[in-house]
Design an enzyme around this catalytic site. Structure first.
Site, PDB file in Angstrom:
ATOM      1  N   HIS A 289      -2.625   0.377   8.619  1.00  0.00           N
ATOM      2  CA  HIS A 289      -3.341  -0.506   7.694  1.00  0.00           C
ATOM      3  C   HIS A 289      -2.317  -0.855   6.618  1.00  0.00           C
ATOM      4  CE1 HIS A 289      -6.256  -2.288   5.044  1.00  0.00           C
ATOM      5  NE2 HIS A 289      -6.081  -1.368   4.126  1.00  0.00           N
TER       6      HIS A 289
ATOM      7  N   ARG B 272       0.844  -1.207   0.000  1.00  0.00           N
ATOM      8  CA  ARG B 272       0.000   0.000   0.000  1.00  0.00           C
ATOM      9  C   ARG B 272       0.872   1.247   0.000  1.00  0.00           C
ATOM     10  NH1 ARG B 272      -2.100  -3.783   3.595  1.00  0.00           N
ATOM     11  NH2 ARG B 272      -4.240  -4.473   3.167  1.00  0.00           N
TER      12      ARG B 272
ATOM     13  N   ARG C 295     -11.257  -9.397   9.240  1.00  0.00           N
ATOM     14  CA  ARG C 295     -10.634 -10.597   8.649  1.00  0.00           C
ATOM     15  C   ARG C 295     -10.120 -11.513   9.759  1.00  0.00           C
ATOM     16  NH1 ARG C 295      -7.614  -7.020   4.038  1.00  0.00           N
ATOM     17  NH2 ARG C 295      -9.231  -7.247   2.452  1.00  0.00           N
TER      18      ARG C 295
ATOM     19  N   ASN D 240      -5.582   4.290  -0.251  1.00  0.00           N
ATOM     20  CA  ASN D 240      -4.322   3.860   0.377  1.00  0.00           C
ATOM     21  C   ASN D 240      -3.117   4.660  -0.099  1.00  0.00           C
ATOM     22  OD1 ASN D 240      -4.842   1.712   2.198  1.00  0.00           O
ATOM     23  ND2 ASN D 240      -5.411   0.417   0.461  1.00  0.00           N
TER      24      ASN D 240
HETATM   25  P1  NAD Z   1     -10.283   1.690  -9.067  1.00  0.00           P
HETATM   26  O1  NAD Z   1      -9.138   1.853 -10.003  1.00  0.00           O
HETATM   27  O2  NAD Z   1     -11.326   0.677  -9.386  1.00  0.00           O
HETATM   28  O3  NAD Z   1     -11.029   3.088  -8.881  1.00  0.00           O
HETATM   29  C1  NAD Z   1     -10.352   4.258  -8.566  1.00  0.00           C
HETATM   30  C2  NAD Z   1     -11.185   5.392  -9.151  1.00  0.00           C
HETATM   31  O4  NAD Z   1     -10.646   6.642  -8.704  1.00  0.00           O
HETATM   32  C3  NAD Z   1     -11.187   5.438 -10.683  1.00  0.00           C
HETATM   33  O5  NAD Z   1     -12.514   5.336 -11.168  1.00  0.00           O
HETATM   34  C4  NAD Z   1     -10.552   6.781 -11.000  1.00  0.00           C
HETATM   35  O6  NAD Z   1     -11.088   7.397 -12.156  1.00  0.00           O
HETATM   36  C5  NAD Z   1     -10.893   7.569  -9.732  1.00  0.00           C
HETATM   37  N1  NAD Z   1     -10.084   8.777  -9.552  1.00  0.00           N
HETATM   38  C6  NAD Z   1      -8.733   8.913  -9.666  1.00  0.00           C
HETATM   39  N2  NAD Z   1      -8.377  10.180  -9.386  1.00  0.00           N
HETATM   40  C7  NAD Z   1      -9.521  10.862  -9.102  1.00  0.00           C
HETATM   41  C8  NAD Z   1      -9.803  12.197  -8.725  1.00  0.00           C
HETATM   42  N3  NAD Z   1      -8.824  13.125  -8.590  1.00  0.00           N
HETATM   43  N4  NAD Z   1     -11.084  12.546  -8.481  1.00  0.00           N
HETATM   44  C9  NAD Z   1     -12.080  11.634  -8.606  1.00  0.00           C
HETATM   45  N5  NAD Z   1     -11.871  10.353  -8.967  1.00  0.00           N
HETATM   46  C10 NAD Z   1     -10.605   9.964  -9.205  1.00  0.00           C
HETATM   47  O7  NAD Z   1      -9.634   1.408  -7.628  1.00  0.00           O
HETATM   48  P2  NAD Z   1     -10.372   0.741  -6.376  1.00  0.00           P
HETATM   49  O8  NAD Z   1     -10.187  -0.739  -6.419  1.00  0.00           O
HETATM   50  O9  NAD Z   1     -11.732   1.315  -6.271  1.00  0.00           O
HETATM   51  O10 NAD Z   1      -9.450   1.295  -5.162  1.00  0.00           O
HETATM   52  C11 NAD Z   1      -9.515   2.651  -4.780  1.00  0.00           C
HETATM   53  C12 NAD Z   1      -8.590   2.906  -3.597  1.00  0.00           C
HETATM   54  O11 NAD Z   1      -9.105   2.232  -2.441  1.00  0.00           O
HETATM   55  C13 NAD Z   1      -7.163   2.417  -3.774  1.00  0.00           C
HETATM   56  O12 NAD Z   1      -6.246   3.364  -3.243  1.00  0.00           O
HETATM   57  C14 NAD Z   1      -7.128   1.142  -2.948  1.00  0.00           C
HETATM   58  O13 NAD Z   1      -5.821   0.806  -2.517  1.00  0.00           O
HETATM   59  C15 NAD Z   1      -8.017   1.562  -1.808  1.00  0.00           C
HETATM   60  N6  NAD Z   1      -8.525   0.469  -0.964  1.00  0.00           N
HETATM   61  C16 NAD Z   1      -8.488   0.693   0.380  1.00  0.00           C
HETATM   62  C17 NAD Z   1      -8.929  -0.284   1.241  1.00  0.00           C
HETATM   63  C18 NAD Z   1      -8.877  -0.031   2.728  1.00  0.00           C
HETATM   64  O14 NAD Z   1      -9.160  -0.932   3.537  1.00  0.00           O
HETATM   65  N7  NAD Z   1      -8.522   1.179   3.151  1.00  0.00           N
HETATM   66  C19 NAD Z   1      -9.410  -1.518   0.735  1.00  0.00           C
HETATM   67  C20 NAD Z   1      -9.452  -1.695  -0.641  1.00  0.00           C
HETATM   68  C21 NAD Z   1      -8.987  -0.693  -1.491  1.00  0.00           C
END
Ligand code: NAD
Length: 303
Positions: free
Chosen positions: A175, A88, A151, A120
């Site tokens: 995390h 991450r 989990r 992340n």
């Molecule tokens: P994804 O690629 O499916 O979606 C990300 C989206 O963000 C895309 O649609 C993109 O167009 C949009 N985006 C990018 N920059 C932007 C901006 N400036 N304004 C608006 N939209 C914007 O990715 P995902 O699988 O949905 O993951 C998203 C994030 O969530 C990642 O950083 C991932 O690591 C994180 N995540 C966190 C956890 C947690 O427990 N904290 C768990 C899973 C995923």
């Protein structure tokens, strides 16, 4: 009566699934999705809208950052996700730029808004957003180790045959790879976990390792994780909108360490209302300090 509005910035896998999880919980009158990719966002809104008549929400709409800034809860899920094998922390430079642009676009923000950060590396970005958005720090919360904790509870349930609701344990810290389980405070239905039949320190450490590894496994199998985190965020929104005062591990600013990291907090209408003081064992205190250092190292890669 005021209607609750939840805005989700980032309509990718996590954002769209979070919208659906919130819809299933019947907790918001309006759910708004915002994404740089307006076409994808429109597709998600059109698709989700077909589910609305089966639940209590009135509408799912596509919006702008300016419209999101007046919502009751603003969830940030925009940004890059891990590739197989990637940590991450490696996302920090890309996603720092993303959240900086979003924070600018949210100004001026509803002073009562609660902001939930999911992108992340969530601990570092929660702190960045706290520094960029002008609301009290306790209103900007990272989803932190809530997902890792669920989990772990599932793994323990599978092995001891007791429901998650009776398993009281928290993963604290980052995390990320330096997270740790606070075993000294954990219990199953009132029995200290280390005294519970069949559980030893080495077994428990193996379970914590499995919980930590699970995100990497899911990403290796299907490129992304989103159902679990979506359920976590929906339950956070529920605790805030219903002022439940639930105690859960979430990423919040800890002045003593000058970082955001997960500790057990009381989650209610005002956001993080209180941190529950835990007395950790010497080993766990060392793990917490290592986690603080890991978060600081990632934070130093931001600029
Ligand atoms: P994804 O690629 O499916 O979606 C990300 C989206 O963000 C895309 O649609 C993109 O167009 C949009 N985006 C990018 N920059 C932007 C901006 N400036 N304004 C608006 N939209 C914007 O990715 P995902 O699988 O949905 O993951 C998203 C994030 O969530 C990642 O950083 C991932 O690591 C994180 N995540 C966190 C956890 C947690 O427990 N904290 C768990 C899973 C995923």
């Amino acid at each position: 009566m005021k209607c609750s509005r939840i805005a989700i910035i980032g309509a990718g896998s996590v954002g769209a699934t979070t919208a659906y999880a919130i819809l299933l919980k019947n907790i918001a009158a309006e759910i708004m999705l915002i994404d740089l990719d307006e076409t994808r966002c429109k597709g998600e809104v059109f698709d989700l809208e077909d589910a609305v008549p089966f639940y209590r929400s009135s509408r799912i709409v596509q919006g702008t950052l300016a419209q999101a800034s007046s919502a009751d809860i603003i969830v940030i899920t925009a940004g890059s996700r891990q590739k197989p094998g990637q940590s991450r922390a490696e996302l920090v430079q890309t996603n720092y730029k993303v959240v900086t642009a979003i924070a600018q676009g949210l100004k001026p923000i509803n002073q009562q808004a609660i902001v939930i950060v999911v992108t992340n590396p969530v601990d570092v970005l929660t702190q960045c957003i706290q520094e960029l958005i002008d609301v009290p720090r306790n209103q900007i919360i990272g989803s932190g180790t809530l997902l890792d904790t669920q989990r772990l509870r599932t793994i323990i349930k599978r092995n001891v045959g007791v429901a998650e609701q009776s398993i009281h344990v928290s993963i604290l810290g980052e995390h990320g790879d330096s997270q740790f389980a606070a075993w000294s405070c954990a219990h199953i239905a009132g029995v200290p976990i280390l005294d519970f039949s069949g559980l030893s320190q080495s077994t428990l450490d193996e379970y914590a390792q499995q919980a930590k590894q699970k995100a990497y496994d899911i990403i290796a199998f299907k490129q992304a994780t989103y159902f679990g985190v979506a359920a976590c965020v929906a339950s956070m929104c529920e605790a805030i909108l219903f002022d439940q005062k639930r105690v859960v591990p979430l990423s919040t600013y800890v002045p003593e360490y000058n970082v955001c990291l997960s500790v057990p907090v009381v989650l209610g209408a005002l956001g993080v209302e209180r941190v529950i003081a835990y007395s950790l064992s010497q080993r766990e205190q060392g793990q917490l300090e290592a986690s603080v250092q890991a978060i600081k190292n990632t934070r130093n890669m931001c600029n």
